[in-house]
Structure formats: structure tokens, C-alpha cells
Design an enzyme around this catalytic site. Sequence first.
Site: not given
Ligand SMILES: *Cc1c(COP(=O)(O)O)cnc(C)c1O
Length: 382
Positions: A69, A152, A201, A238, A326
Site C-alpha cells: 500500500g 487507520n 492485500a 518482475t 508505525c
Molecule cells: C496499512 C496502511 C498503509 C500501508 O500499507 P502497507 O501495505 O503496509 O505498505 C497505507 N495507508 C493506510 C491507510 C494503511 O492502513
Amino acid sequence: MIYLDYSATTPVDARVLEAMTPYFTASFGNPSSVHRFGQGAEAAVESARETVARVLNCRADEIIFTSCGSESDNLAIRGAAYAMREKTGAKWILASRAEHPAVTKTLLHLEKYDGFLIEWLDVDDRGRVAPEVVSKAICDNTALVSVMHANNEIGTINPVRDIAEICRANQILFHTDAVQAAAYLPIDVQELGVDMMSLGAHKFYGPKGVGALYVRKGTPLVSHLTGGGQEFGLRAGTQNVPYIVGFAEALRLTHEEREGRIAHVKPLRDKIIGTVLEAIPDSRLTGDMESRLPQHASFVFKDVDGNLLLTLLDAAGFACSSGSACKTGNPEPSDVMNAIGLSRDWGLGSLRVTLGIGTTAEHVESFLSVLPSLVEKARHLK
Ligand SMILES: *Cc1c(COP(=O)(O)O)cnc(C)c1O
């Protein structure tokens, strides 16, 4: 140990793992190879792309697979910022104050190293970006607007559709981080009207380390990972075939089973919110009660050290979070706590409890039977 941290990550669904497995060994080809090993792998990636496109209601060639993400956020924001500056000279970027670090840190980087100008949009005391705030901030020199679909840390759902409409009327690109939202909210990009949307994912029972970015046809974007021509020249490297297959299967199942998953978590979530606010003095819900992710409960407790509370909960057998994963170890209130206007004595005492497929009524009962005394204990130890 009881897991109540599904917004940090989720276990991989057994059906997803099963779909992925052949692509580690039997069908291990490189999708770019001409021979039959390559063709098999390419077919798997393209079939995954079509599955994702069906869920998002878009074309398959509007889906770019990434490594997470965060990378999707980086590609969208950097890629569009560079492309728009080149095309029109625009260098202002608007983003809410309550974004995930994958967005905020990327913007700070663009400001520091590339001369872009960032305007941080205020959120209300529930973490919501009002569409009027966006329309007021837009100017001739705006390159891009980025506002997350659902937060989040506090679960608040933004009026993304209304914001997208304002951006479109002003011919400004709009990106939304839907990494958290995708597990429970419909993510039809035509319905939402977004130009770009980030997904990951592992927030919906897929593997860690794979994401996707939706990019509406015609959106100018500069590649940030240069090399081979994979992913329509927008993301070299890849493809991670088994993980891409897992991404698609996890998203498909999430889409298919959405109603049932909501019906499972929402009453449990409501029970937690009701009990905590009633049983624990000096407690508050963070975020919005109505416009909220169904698996998500988040609180602040006055004069509590949130990290200490997490340690006490862990010792008692419960895995929770104090907001973004984080942020652990950081003694300052998170940016989101500051953005919603909480003072330090409240903002440091945050707790996030997020539910999922494996959560049972018994888990919730036992959690609620220990939480009030652990909050009291944390208050005394402070
Ligand atoms: C978890 C999260 C991300 C980061 O996704 P990753 O796949 O862990 O890099 C970014 N934005 C939000 C809102 C999230 O909850």
C-alpha cells in the site's frame, strides 16, 4: 493470546494461500518470458488483474500491481506530482492532516527535495475532511489532492465521492488511500469518482508485500521505479506472481463476503464502544460514530500512557494498538490525535481495538472484563 489488531494486519485466508501456492513452484515462470513457463505466469497475472478490475469496476489496464500500500501511495503522489508539474507547471498539493505516513512523508519529501508546495487540509474533531475545505483550498496552481478513504487510526470514513466530484469539476487529479477502507467498504471507482486509489492485500486477509494502484485511463503519471516495461511501464521489476494471485483472490473473497463480515464484526464493535464509554471514567471515542469502519473501535483515556496500556494488555493476553503500528515507541501523540484537536493529556492515551473474522463474542467479553482495571492501573503507574 487474543488478536484485536486487524487494522494493523490480518492473517492470510487459507483459500488465498491455496490459490498462491502453485505459483511458487509448479508455475514459477517469469511473466515477461516468451516460452510456455512465462506464458503461464503471465496468464496468472492478467487473470488477477481482471479479477481486481471487476471488483473496482474498471478496466484491467487501469490496475498497477505494486509491492505494498505504501508503494501505491508513493507511485500515485510522486508520479502525478511530477507529471502535472511537467504538463501544467502546477506545484501545489493538497492533503488532509490525518493521512497515513505513506502519504504525509511522501509529501514532505516532495516539498524538501523537489520544490513542491503542500497545503495541509484541516479535519474536524472526528477526523473528517469537509468537501468545502477542499473547494476553498483549490487554486489554479493545484496539481493534486489526496484524501484517504478511511482512517487507520480512528476509523473515520471521508466523503470521498463529494471530494472527488469537486476535484473533477476543477480538473484536478484526486487520489485516495483506500488501504484501510477496502476490507469493508465498496471500492467501485466509478461510484467514487477517483482518479487514483491505493490498496494493500494484507489488510484484507491477503499476503503482506503486495499492493495495487488504480490509475484512471488518461491520468498523467511518471514511473518511480524505472527499468523493464512491466505494469505498463509504470512499475519496473518482475511481477511477484504468487502474491499478485493472492491479492486478487483475497480481494475477490472480501467483495463476495463483505455483508457477512460486516454483520459479524459490527455488533461486537458496538458492544466494545458502548461498554468502554460507560465503564471507564475519562474515556472518549475518537473518530465518528456513524461514518466509521465497522470493525474499528478507538478511544482516548485521559492521563494514560497509551504504550504502557498496550504492554499491560499484552501481558494480560490481548493484542491491541495505540493507533498506527508505525507509531509504537514514539512518546508524542500521533499526527492524527493532534489533527483532531486533542490535548497532550488525552492524545497520549489512545487505544485502537480492531476486529476481524477470528473475533468471537467470548473474546470481546474477556477483553471488556479486564480493560477497565488495566486503564486504572495505567493511570496509577503514570
Ligand atoms: C496499512 C496502511 C498503509 C500501508 O500499507 P502497507 O501495505 O503496509 O505498505 C497505507 N495507508 C493506510 C491507510 C494503511 O492502513
